[in-house]
Design an enzyme around this catalytic site. Structure first.
Site, PDB file in Angstrom:
ATOM      1  N   ASP A  20       2.955  -5.057  -5.846  1.00 49.14           N
ATOM      2  CA  ASP A  20       3.559  -5.417  -6.130  1.00 49.14           C
ATOM      3  C   ASP A  20       2.778  -7.192  -7.220  1.00 49.14           C
ATOM      4  O   ASP A  20       1.780  -7.529  -6.375  1.00 49.14           O
ATOM      5  CB  ASP A  20       4.662  -5.525  -5.425  1.00 49.14           C
ATOM      6  CG  ASP A  20       4.396  -6.614  -3.722  1.00 49.14           C
ATOM      7  OD1 ASP A  20       3.390  -7.690  -4.006  1.00 49.14           O
ATOM      8  OD2 ASP A  20       4.619  -6.844  -3.587  1.00 49.14           O
ATOM      9  N   ASP A  56       7.143   2.042  -0.251  1.00 43.09           N
ATOM     10  CA  ASP A  56       7.068   1.694   0.748  1.00 43.09           C
ATOM     11  C   ASP A  56       7.952   0.525   1.436  1.00 43.09           C
ATOM     12  O   ASP A  56       9.134   0.186   0.296  1.00 43.09           O
ATOM     13  CB  ASP A  56       6.062   0.121   0.089  1.00 43.09           C
ATOM     14  CG  ASP A  56       6.437  -0.787  -0.627  1.00 43.09           C
ATOM     15  OD1 ASP A  56       7.001  -2.630  -0.021  1.00 43.09           O
ATOM     16  OD2 ASP A  56       7.722  -0.884  -1.669  1.00 43.09           O
TER      17      ASP A  56
END
Length: 376
Positions: A92, A271
């Site tokens: 990310d 996630d």
């Protein structure tokens, strides 16, 4: 990266697909264990590969930037080499961590100036810098730099933030063309839909992101405190716009029930820290509900942790033994619970895929949601 859409469910928007990268195949829907700081906390890479067996894990740009630093990762040959992981990694962009540092950061058009949670030192994340850091980390899938708005969020703030996220996206893409890959494997870039819980903003953002024509797309700014029904509403709005032939990643979600409901809305990738964090605190997820293993009711329960035998720990250890380990504050207890929870999450998405391919996902999903929605 290549995405093959293999099957769609007849009674929902659920999909089964296959992502192929230079580090192998990812069968979707998929849950990505969170490896924040070059490790899935408390789990040896051998156990991760052999028992939990995910096709992909997640790393965090913010944490890896601060420690061990991009310089160390470059010397190591990238994150794959550094942590001895030869499968896929997604990073990310650090946007969520910046959001969580609300008391020590300033957001401007240039980027985000923030103080390290470690030593208080000042740093700047701009779209350009975040692309450079993710190139150096070397993940297979990398994310655009965005602002994750809080919940609840004022409409006008959410609108300004969304437009800035779009401008940052343009800067990310422009700069990415100037920064070469570091380690010989392709990196695939995903933009992120924002817009808080406002339908018109979510539609605008999804249309903007779809127009970028990236190889995959993400949905951010959810699972930040809003009711589950609002999450599902926003997901449904966005998946109706994002292209069908690209994978869709819902960031930071969520509980097992959240995952199944969002699979039914057309999401492919997930996630969340919940299986590892809750596991370390004694909360176990099973197909029949959640277990607080610290409760005294388990002290003489010599049945398997999960009688379905999803991972080796489920048949190797009993509930009574695991309760004892938590009682005496033994590290092994937290490890066993973490492995169980991650194993359960991977089992859940793989079962979902199996039922999608078989054509009866929706009925199975409805049954599982009812089963899992209770405390044991």
């Amino acid at each position: 990266m290549k995405f093959d859409l293999l099957q769609k469910d007849a009674l929902s928007k659920a999909r089964a697909g296959k992502i192929t990268t230079d580090h192998g195949t990812i069968e979707t829907p998929i849950f990505m264990p969170v490896g924040t700081a070059a490790t899935v906390k408390g789990v040896h890479q051998r156990e991760l590969k052999e028992d939990i067996n995910p096709d992909i894990i997640l790393g965090n740009t913010y944490h890896l930037y601060l420690r061990p630093t991009p310089e160390i990762l470059k010397k190591a040959g990238g994150l794959h080499q550094f942590m001895n992981w030869d499968r896929n990694i997604l990073t990310d962009s650090g946007g969520y961590q910046v959001y969580s540092l609300s008391g020590t950061r300033k957001i401007k058009e240039e980027g985000v100036k923030f103080r390290s949670h470690i030593d208080g030192s000042t740093h700047l994340f701009s779209p350009e810098r975040v692309m450079e850091i993710q190139r150096t980390i070397g993940a297979d899938i990398i994310m655009a730099f965005d602002e994750c708005t809080p919940y609840p969020c004022d409409y006008h703030y959410a609108k300004r933030s969304m437009h800035m996220t779009h401008r940052w996206l343009d800067r990310c893409m422009q700069h990415l063309q100037k920064v070469p890959v570091c380690y010989g494997h392709e990196q695939t870039f995903f933009p992120i839909v924002q817009g808080s819980t406002y339908v018109d903003l979510r539609k605008q953002s999804a249309e903007y992101i779809a127009g970028v024509e990236a190889a995959g797309n993400a949905i951010g700014g959810l699972s930040v405190g809003e009711p589950a029904e609002e999450m599902y509403e926003m997901t449904e709005v966005v998946t109706a716009i994002l292209p069908e032939d690209k994978p869709r990643y819902l960031m930071g979600v969520g509980t097992p029930i959240n995952i199944l409901e969002n699979i039914a809305l057309g999401i492919d990738m997930f996630d969340c820290v919940m299986p590892t964090r809750n596991g370390r605190n004694g909360m176990l997820f099973t197909a029949y509900g959640t277990i607080n293993i610290k409760n005294s009711k388990w002290k003489d329960d010599f049945s398997a942790i999960d009688e379905m035998g999803i991972t080796y720990v489920d048949t190797y250890y009993t509930k009574a033994y695991l309760k004892h380990l938590f009682t005496v504050n033994e590290m092994l207890g937290r490890q066993i619970a973490t492995i169980h929870n991650l194993g359960f999450y991977l089992w859940l998405v793989r079962e979902a895929r199996k039922y999608i391919l078989a054509g009866n996902f929706y009925e199975w999903k409805e049954k599982m949601v009812k089963q899992m929605d209770r405390r044991l």
